[in-house]
Design a protein around this motif. Sequence first.
Motif, PDB file in Angstrom:
ATOM      1  N   ILE A 116      36.304  35.724 -55.550  1.00  0.00           N
ATOM      2  CA  ILE A 116      36.466  36.056 -56.967  1.00  0.00           C
ATOM      3  C   ILE A 116      35.907  37.461 -57.161  1.00  0.00           C
ATOM      4  N   THR A 117      36.750  38.396 -57.528  1.00  0.00           N
ATOM      5  CA  THR A 117      36.341  39.789 -57.678  1.00  0.00           C
ATOM      6  C   THR A 117      36.249  40.158 -59.162  1.00  0.00           C
ATOM      7  N   PHE A 118      35.101  40.707 -59.551  1.00  0.00           N
ATOM      8  CA  PHE A 118      34.879  41.159 -60.927  1.00  0.00           C
ATOM      9  C   PHE A 118      34.777  42.685 -60.937  1.00  0.00           C
ATOM     10  N   VAL A 119      35.516  43.332 -61.804  1.00  0.00           N
ATOM     11  CA  VAL A 119      35.253  44.758 -61.989  1.00  0.00           C
ATOM     12  C   VAL A 119      33.863  44.879 -62.607  1.00  0.00           C
ATOM     13  N   ASP A 120      33.141  45.929 -62.260  1.00  0.00           N
ATOM     14  CA  ASP A 120      31.720  45.980 -62.635  1.00  0.00           C
ATOM     15  C   ASP A 120      31.494  45.972 -64.143  1.00  0.00           C
ATOM     16  N   LYS A 121      32.391  46.564 -64.910  1.00  0.00           N
ATOM     17  CA  LYS A 121      32.138  46.708 -66.340  1.00  0.00           C
ATOM     18  C   LYS A 121      32.172  45.385 -67.092  1.00  0.00           C
ATOM     19  N   ILE A 122      32.786  44.349 -66.496  1.00  0.00           N
ATOM     20  CA  ILE A 122      32.790  43.060 -67.169  1.00  0.00           C
ATOM     21  C   ILE A 122      31.425  42.388 -67.063  1.00  0.00           C
ATOM     22  N   LEU A 123      30.622  42.816 -66.087  1.00  0.00           N
ATOM     23  CA  LEU A 123      29.308  42.208 -65.887  1.00  0.00           C
ATOM     24  C   LEU A 123      28.153  43.150 -66.231  1.00  0.00           C
ATOM     25  N   PHE A 124      28.331  44.458 -66.026  1.00  0.00           N
ATOM     26  CA  PHE A 124      27.224  45.410 -66.169  1.00  0.00           C
ATOM     27  C   PHE A 124      27.659  46.635 -66.971  1.00  0.00           C
ATOM     28  N   ASN A 125      26.737  47.154 -67.729  1.00  0.00           N
ATOM     29  CA  ASN A 125      26.936  48.460 -68.349  1.00  0.00           C
ATOM     30  C   ASN A 125      26.724  49.538 -67.298  1.00  0.00           C
ATOM     31  N   SER A 126      27.220  50.709 -67.538  1.00  0.00           N
ATOM     32  CA  SER A 126      27.126  51.803 -66.569  1.00  0.00           C
ATOM     33  C   SER A 126      25.674  52.075 -66.191  1.00  0.00           C
ATOM     34  N   GLY A 127      25.420  52.144 -64.889  1.00  0.00           N
ATOM     35  CA  GLY A 127      24.092  52.470 -64.385  1.00  0.00           C
ATOM     36  C   GLY A 127      23.069  51.357 -64.546  1.00  0.00           C
ATOM     37  N   SER A 128      23.489  50.168 -64.941  1.00  0.00           N
ATOM     38  CA  SER A 128      22.554  49.068 -65.190  1.00  0.00           C
ATOM     39  C   SER A 128      22.743  47.961 -64.164  1.00  0.00           C
ATOM     40  N   ALA A 129      21.658  47.255 -63.879  1.00  0.00           N
ATOM     41  CA  ALA A 129      21.728  46.083 -63.009  1.00  0.00           C
ATOM     42  C   ALA A 129      21.357  44.827 -63.785  1.00  0.00           C
ATOM     43  N   ARG A 130      21.482  44.896 -65.092  1.00  0.00           N
ATOM     44  CA  ARG A 130      21.216  43.743 -65.944  1.00  0.00           C
ATOM     45  C   ARG A 130      22.553  43.205 -66.460  1.00  0.00           C
ATOM     46  N   VAL A 131      22.776  41.900 -66.280  1.00  0.00           N
ATOM     47  CA  VAL A 131      24.049  41.305 -66.694  1.00  0.00           C
ATOM     48  C   VAL A 131      24.182  41.422 -68.211  1.00  0.00           C
ATOM     49  N   ASN A 132      25.275  42.046 -68.668  1.00  0.00           N
ATOM     50  CA  ASN A 132      25.451  42.242 -70.115  1.00  0.00           C
ATOM     51  C   ASN A 132      25.944  40.946 -70.791  1.00  0.00           C
ATOM     52  N   GLN A 133      26.119  41.021 -72.109  1.00  0.00           N
ATOM     53  CA  GLN A 133      26.463  39.825 -72.875  1.00  0.00           C
ATOM     54  C   GLN A 133      27.809  39.247 -72.448  1.00  0.00           C
ATOM     55  N   GLU A 134      28.791  40.111 -72.295  1.00  0.00           N
ATOM     56  CA  GLU A 134      30.102  39.635 -71.852  1.00  0.00           C
ATOM     57  C   GLU A 134      30.015  39.003 -70.476  1.00  0.00           C
ATOM     58  N   GLY A 135      29.235  39.649 -69.596  1.00  0.00           N
ATOM     59  CA  GLY A 135      29.066  39.127 -68.245  1.00  0.00           C
ATOM     60  C   GLY A 135      28.400  37.761 -68.229  1.00  0.00           C
ATOM     61  N   GLN A 136      27.439  37.565 -69.103  1.00  0.00           N
ATOM     62  CA  GLN A 136      26.757  36.273 -69.175  1.00  0.00           C
ATOM     63  C   GLN A 136      27.730  35.165 -69.561  1.00  0.00           C
ATOM     64  N   GLN A 137      28.553  35.419 -70.575  1.00  0.00           N
ATOM     65  CA  GLN A 137      29.532  34.422 -70.999  1.00  0.00           C
ATOM     66  C   GLN A 137      30.542  34.132 -69.884  1.00  0.00           C
TER      67      GLN A 137
END
Length: 236
Positions: A116-137
């Motif tokens: 399962i491949t995720f483009v990074d922006k669906i999980l992380f904001n640029s330069g961040s290693a913290r899962v964003n809100q969309e990524g959490q859902q």
Amino acid sequence: MKVLRLIFIGFFALFFLTACVSKSKYVELEGNLATSQEQIEAKNMELQALDEKRKALEDQIAEMDMQLQEKENQLKEKEVVIDELASTRQSIEASLKDQIASQQIKLENIEGKLRITFVDKILFNSGSARVNQEGQQTLLSLADSLRKEPDQTIVVEGHTDDVKVGQALQKVFPTNWELSTARATAVVRFLQEQAEIGPERLSAAGYSFYKPVAENDSEEGRAQNRRIEIILVPPR
């Protein structure tokens, strides 16, 4: 007197001839018996050799039966694995159909595994290693499918493009090695702590930009390389 002598000589000759014939017959019978014994021994040896061959063939057949049964069992296990992966894929496709349709997520069956491949922006904001809100859902929706097959191992891989980490972030992520590894670890921690996936199923790895899926000479290619891959590995 002559008559008696002739009679005696005749009788002696007859006895001698009879004795010679009997002895010759005896020798002949004895030779025949020896020949018969040799033939019997030869036949016994042939029968023994045939019996040994029969036993060897029976052993070979038994071994072949065992091997055939083992292959049939392996085939059944593979069929079960294929069915489980197919079921997992269908479940993920149903829960993440919008993201799949928009090409933010891609599913691939590779060598008996589901990637399962995720483009990074669906999980992380640029330069961040913290899962964003969309990524959490997104990960929570994915976890609903992952919990249905608890025997599957979950490998999370982080990948980046070849652009150096910005100077402002280098204190946190000196290179893309640290960034890719931190993102993979963040996904693993979220799956364990928030999505309640058993930690014994999880592992994380970072590959920096050394496993690209596209050229890094365009923004489109770099965007494809910035990704998280979650690989589902069935039990062996």
